[in-house]
Enzyme design. Structure first.
Site, PDB file in Angstrom:
ATOM      1  N   ARG A 137       2.807  -0.744  -9.889  1.00 26.07           N
ATOM      2  CA  ARG A 137       1.915  -1.858 -10.153  1.00 26.07           C
ATOM      3  C   ARG A 137       2.733  -3.156 -10.105  1.00 26.07           C
ATOM      4  NH1 ARG A 137      -1.766   0.854  -8.873  1.00 26.07           N
ATOM      5  NH2 ARG A 137      -3.567   1.478 -10.090  1.00 26.07           N
ATOM      6  N   HIS A 195      -1.103  -2.839  -0.577  1.00 28.40           N
ATOM      7  CA  HIS A 195      -1.461  -1.754  -1.505  1.00 28.40           C
ATOM      8  C   HIS A 195      -2.050  -0.565  -0.731  1.00 28.40           C
ATOM      9  CE1 HIS A 195      -2.674  -0.831  -5.916  1.00 28.40           C
ATOM     10  NE2 HIS A 195      -2.469   0.279  -5.237  1.00 28.40           N
TER      11      HIS A 195
HETATM   12  C1  GLV Z   1      -4.001   3.176  -6.597  1.00 25.95           C
HETATM   13  O1  GLV Z   1      -3.144   2.381  -6.828  1.00 25.95           O
HETATM   14  C2  GLV Z   1      -4.655   3.955  -7.609  1.00 25.95           C
HETATM   15  O2  GLV Z   1      -4.410   3.686  -8.798  1.00 25.95           O
HETATM   16  O3  GLV Z   1      -5.401   4.882  -7.263  1.00 25.95           O
END
Ligand code: GLV
Length: 329
Positions: free
Chosen positions: A242, A290
């Site tokens: 994160r 991401h």
């Molecule tokens: C992606 O980062 C998730 O938490 O699924």
């Protein structure tokens, strides 16, 4: 108003209802992948229900991602909450979540993707692939020596299920791997250190540090100025956990001052990454949107269905997540 059909579960004799709420919009895809694994269960997609009041007493399992805070307390007969992704922030921020088991999602396909992401970037520098691509454009033929994988020390910070898979995959590819975790746990075949005091020496030895930490009260700003300063000046930092885990200002300074050599970042405090963020332009930063480990309903549905079956057999689903009320204590 949607017509509710109550199909009895053939082995239990009563109908078993599951609510799917994937961020208020993407539940149907989950239902399509789950139904073959749970053919005798009735699945409701949150966004297709005009009136959830009609089913509040029926729902036994809630499968959620980013549900509206407070919503889950309406389901009086809930047996478990299963999260439709690896992160837990939306659950952690909702102190009204009913006191039923909360099950995290660990999909081996996602863990493997995240491992391959980290492996790709490590091999990309080890084998000079970017340089060769540039050389190709200039029709230039020149080889460079590559460090042996066994001489590259990869440290995985955060040895949960995903971190452990990443460590194993690096090890299988011949890298020298170690792991660090805040709390002690049994991890076979990986040289793992535990507790805050053990982190400093581990950071000092690492050529690559892969951050695989969740966001919680222990991890916000975890990679701070002091910890970055422990890293080798030649080291690469990869973040697939994160964004909030890294102190952004400290990272920028560490890159500018050559405290560390490179950062590969897949996660950011604010996503999508705003256009005026320094990361976009920094020559020592690689930004990806991401994507290191997507959740695929096609594979995750099997994992979730297996956990529902475990609960129905009276077994414990896994991995269990602490209730938000516990996190507050
Ligand atoms: C992606 O980062 C998730 O938490 O699924």
């Amino acid at each position: 108003m949607i017509i509710l059909q109550r199909f009895p579960h053939p082995s239990i004799g009563v109908y078993v209802a599951i609510l799917i709420n994937n961020d208020g919009s993407g539940s149907q895809e989950w239902a399509d992948h789950l139904q073959p694994h749970l053919p005798e269960h009735t699945l409701y997609c949150f966004e297709q229900l005009d009136d959830t009041d009609a089913i509040v007493d029926d729902i036994e399992y809630a499968l959620v991602w980013n549900h509206p805070a407070g919503e889950l307390q309406r389901y009086s007969n809930l047996k478990a909450i299963l999260i439709l992704g690896a992160g837990t922030e939306h659950i952690d921020h909702d102190a009204t979540v009913p006191r039923v088991p909360i099950v995290r999602l660990v999909d081996p396909e996602m863990s493997r993707d995240m491992a391959q992401y980290a492996l790709y970037w490590v091999m990309n520098s080890q084998r000079h692939y970017d340089t060769y691509r540039q050389q190709q454009l200039q029709q230039h033929w020149q080889r460079y020596p590559a460090a042996a994988a066994g001489d590259i020390n990869v440290l995985i910070v955060g040895m949960g299920e995903i971190g452990t898979t990443i460590a194993e995959i690096f090890q299988l590819n011949g890298f020298r791997v170690s792991g660090w975790n805040r709390s002690t746990k049994q991890i076979a075949h990986i040289d793992c250190r535990f507790g805050v005091d053990a982190l400093r020496p581990a950071l000092r030895e690492a050529d690559v540090v892969v951050l695989c930490l969740p966001k919680n009260e222990h991890t916000i700003g975890f990679m701070n100025r002091q910890r970055l300063a422990e890293m080798k000046s030649s080291a690469t930092l990869i973040n697939i956990g994160r964004g909030a885990v890294i102190d952004e200002q400290a990272l920028r300074e560490a890159l500018d001052n050559e405290t560390i050599s490179r950062a590969v970042l897949d996660v950011f405090s604010e996503e999508p990454l705003p256009s005026d963020e320094w990361y976009w332009q920094h020559p020592k930063v690689t930004v990806t949107p991401h994507m290191s480990g997507a959740t695929y309903p096609r594979s995750a549905a099997k994992v979730i269905a297996a956990n529902i079956r475990r609960i129905e057999r009276g077994e414990t689903p896994f991995p269990l997540h602490s209730h938000p009320a516990h996190l507050e204590n």
